[in-house]
Design an enzyme around this catalytic site. Sequence first.
Site, mmCIF file in Angstrom:
data_model
loop_
_atom_site.group_PDB
_atom_site.id
_atom_site.type_symbol
_atom_site.label_atom_id
_atom_site.label_comp_id
_atom_site.label_asym_id
_atom_site.label_seq_id
_atom_site.Cartn_x
_atom_site.Cartn_y
_atom_site.Cartn_z
ATOM 1 C CB ILE A 84 -0.916 0.003 1.232
ATOM 2 C CG1 ILE A 84 -1.775 -1.263 1.256
ATOM 3 C CG2 ILE A 84 -1.797 1.242 1.254
ATOM 4 C CD1 ILE A 84 -2.417 -1.546 2.591
ATOM 5 N N GLY A 85 0.819 2.028 -1.048
ATOM 6 C CA GLY A 85 1.689 3.179 -1.215
ATOM 7 C C GLY A 85 2.764 2.881 -2.245
ATOM 8 C CB VAL A 86 2.744 2.960 -5.867
ATOM 9 C CG1 VAL A 86 3.678 2.836 -7.063
ATOM 10 C CG2 VAL A 86 1.823 1.753 -5.775
ATOM 11 C CG ASP A 152 5.650 2.948 2.824
ATOM 12 O OD1 ASP A 152 5.564 3.805 3.720
ATOM 13 O OD2 ASP A 152 6.530 2.978 1.947
ATOM 14 C CG HIS A 155 2.744 6.894 6.611
ATOM 15 N ND1 HIS A 155 2.906 5.529 6.573
ATOM 16 C CD2 HIS A 155 3.623 7.413 5.707
ATOM 17 C CE1 HIS A 155 3.848 5.232 5.695
ATOM 18 N NE2 HIS A 155 4.286 6.345 5.141
ATOM 19 C CG ASP A 181 7.426 5.189 7.102
ATOM 20 O OD1 ASP A 181 8.514 4.640 7.362
ATOM 21 O OD2 ASP A 181 7.158 5.658 5.991
#
Length: 258
Positions: A84-86, A152, A155, A181
């Site tokens: 999750i989060g490119v 990622d 957040h 994170d």
Amino acid sequence: MFSAIKLLIARRFPSLLQGSNRKFDSYAASRQEIKAFSNAAEREIEKLFYFHSGRCIHKWAHYLEVYEREFALLRGATIRFLEIGVSEGGSLELWRRYFGEKAIITGIDINPACRSRVDPPNKVRIGSQTDAGFLADVVEEMGGPLDVILDDGSHVASHILITFNLLFPRLRTGGLYVIEDMHTSYWAEIFGGGYRRKGTAVELGKTLVDDMHGWYHDNGQEQLDKTEIASVRFYDSILVIEKGNVAEPRHIKVGSDE
């Protein structure tokens, strides 16, 4: 590491990020430190990271040891890995080189530009990490249940918790749910954090420790049933939850009594 949400906020409301940016920027490695890290690289994931020449990857140096410890046994296997989060797409390239061609690797992001930041056989799907229908479709497309879920993404504390509740049930027994994170759990600006503030990733991890030990107290399980949690592992800014099928514990005495 920087999510699309944070980048959008940084462009429109830069003053909101000043506090967290000061904390974040103070930890940036110098060129001399980066050179020293790369010269000392011994683990495979470290070598792949420090000598990477593709799309941008942004990671904390100490994450690499965590990755090697948690993921090494999965290399070369037909695993289903969802990130999750490119961001710029570099981490998807890293995972492909690390896990090998058998792995099914998909990234999700809310930023449509991320569609172009991937090379087959990796895939990117555009949508929100809090959209239940979207996440269900992605997991189905991947042929779930999943082996590794790595958050990622934004957040933002509330997003992390929603995503965990939606995706942990779609993780296979023995699979790993990784939240990166977690230092943002302490930052109120943007991320909804705060020291010991309920609802953050750090507090989620603490709750899961209590849930895992539900055999020994009468306060119930707040987040997961005790039978579902094989282990909860804390690292600096990383939480790893291993999904289990845990039997009721038994203590055993062997040998002769004096």
